[in-house]
Write a protein that holds these residues in place. Sequence first.
Motif, PDB file in Angstrom:
ATOM      1  N   CYS A 175      51.585  44.350  36.052  1.00  0.00           N
ATOM      2  CA  CYS A 175      50.595  43.692  36.918  1.00  0.00           C
ATOM      3  C   CYS A 175      51.233  42.436  37.515  1.00  0.00           C
ATOM      4  O   CYS A 175      52.200  41.909  36.979  1.00  0.00           O
ATOM      5  CB  CYS A 175      49.374  43.322  36.089  1.00  0.00           C
ATOM      6  N   HIS A 224      42.089  41.007  34.178  1.00  0.00           N
ATOM      7  CA  HIS A 224      43.332  41.428  33.536  1.00  0.00           C
ATOM      8  C   HIS A 224      43.102  41.872  32.098  1.00  0.00           C
ATOM      9  O   HIS A 224      43.939  41.656  31.241  1.00  0.00           O
ATOM     10  CB  HIS A 224      44.362  40.303  33.659  1.00  0.00           C
ATOM     11  N   CYS A 266      46.918  46.009  32.897  1.00  0.00           N
ATOM     12  CA  CYS A 266      45.617  45.386  33.183  1.00  0.00           C
ATOM     13  C   CYS A 266      44.734  46.427  33.882  1.00  0.00           C
ATOM     14  O   CYS A 266      45.217  47.191  34.722  1.00  0.00           O
ATOM     15  CB  CYS A 266      45.780  44.181  34.090  1.00  0.00           C
ATOM     16  N   CYS A 268      50.172  39.611  37.274  1.00  0.00           N
ATOM     17  CA  CYS A 268      50.020  38.495  36.327  1.00  0.00           C
ATOM     18  C   CYS A 268      51.178  38.467  35.335  1.00  0.00           C
ATOM     19  O   CYS A 268      51.291  37.541  34.534  1.00  0.00           O
ATOM     20  CB  CYS A 268      48.687  38.585  35.589  1.00  0.00           C
TER      21      CYS A 268
END
Length: 418
Positions: free
Chosen positions: A256, A246, A263, A258
């Motif tokens: 993303c 990431h 990322c 996350c």
Amino acid sequence: MPRGANLPVIAAFNETVLLDAIRRSSTGMSRVELVGATGLSAQTVTNVSRRLLGHGLIREAGSAPVDGPGKPRTILQLEPTGSYAIGVHLDPTVITCVLLDLESTVVEHIRRPAPVSGDAAATVEITAAAIEELLETSGVDRDRLSGIGVAAPGPIDSHTGVVVRPPLVPGWTDFHLRDELTAATGLPVRVAKDVTAAALAERWRDPAGASGNFVFLYYGTGVGVGMVLAEQVYTGATQNAGDVGHAIVNPDGPRCYCGRRGCFGESVRPHRLVVQAIQDGVIEAPPGTEFTGGPTGTEPEFDVETVEELFTALIRAADDGDAAAERILDRSIRDTATYVSNLAALLDIDRVVFGGPSWSRLQSRYLEQLPQRIAEIDMGILTHPVSIAGSAIGDDVAAVGAACLVLDATFSPRSTLA
Ligand SMILES: [Zn+2]
């Protein structure tokens, strides 16, 4: 504390030292040259080479004249048919199997579609059948096989040969790949991460090559990095190095899973580029597509096969001059340039090799633009140029690397990888 070695172990060690020295010379070596290259005594070189000749792993290949008086020296070369290794690459969409001889030349290769369901047991079944077919078509005796290497999406547990939890292939979570494939084939199996295998293949194919410090940027269903640092494949504390993870390359980039934006791994993987292409009207989502996926829960949901088809369509559109398609790919190249410049500065590498199953479709556009994009970012940060190249091994690179994993154990006094 180092452990002592008994005589049989030392004998085996010296065999690998000699084999490795012979492998690294392009034309073979005489016994006298081997004494100089290995530091072993003349008597040991004579004894060990006699054993290797007896095992059929090396051959006497003519003689080289000597300067001045004395009889010509016999040249020792690898006997390519002395031993073979099988390499398997398990990609979410395709299973590739290769058979390599002792000189790491590909003797045969087979590709099979991976089971659509991503089912791990079915994958092993298809792989075992493909390996049988490789042996049959090549006529290679099973007794000459030193084992199977498997390149799999990480993370993996290299000690147990378990695929831990590949994010893109949920059906393989905690799968005992090594034991299952050994049970299905009766052969010893080693497992490595696909990116590590790819880097190993490049290193093996070009042992005296231009750089001992390079990264392999692997474009498959996801993106990863294989590293060769100070001439060695770098695998990290748990053999799982190389997750591009990431690292943010574009704060305004796509969301993303996350939770952050831009990322690298998310920005350039085919799935993301395909979703972008649908949102920008470059390509159409296939009928029946559900828009419940992605980090926002509103993106189209695709299986890996559909991503493959749509990715090919996106590249075709860009090649035909569709401006929106070109913008998507050119943005991925700029994001890659940012990531490469960071890696090059961090690791002091002088070469980046690109490859993997998705690479051949991107190659011409990337190689055309990437050096310029990196130069624009650089602004004097890098102390030396970084060369950019596509893998010379092609689409089989991870499978070839997996077989090199087995050869590596045959040749290396201390194996590069566990
Ligand atoms: Zn992320």
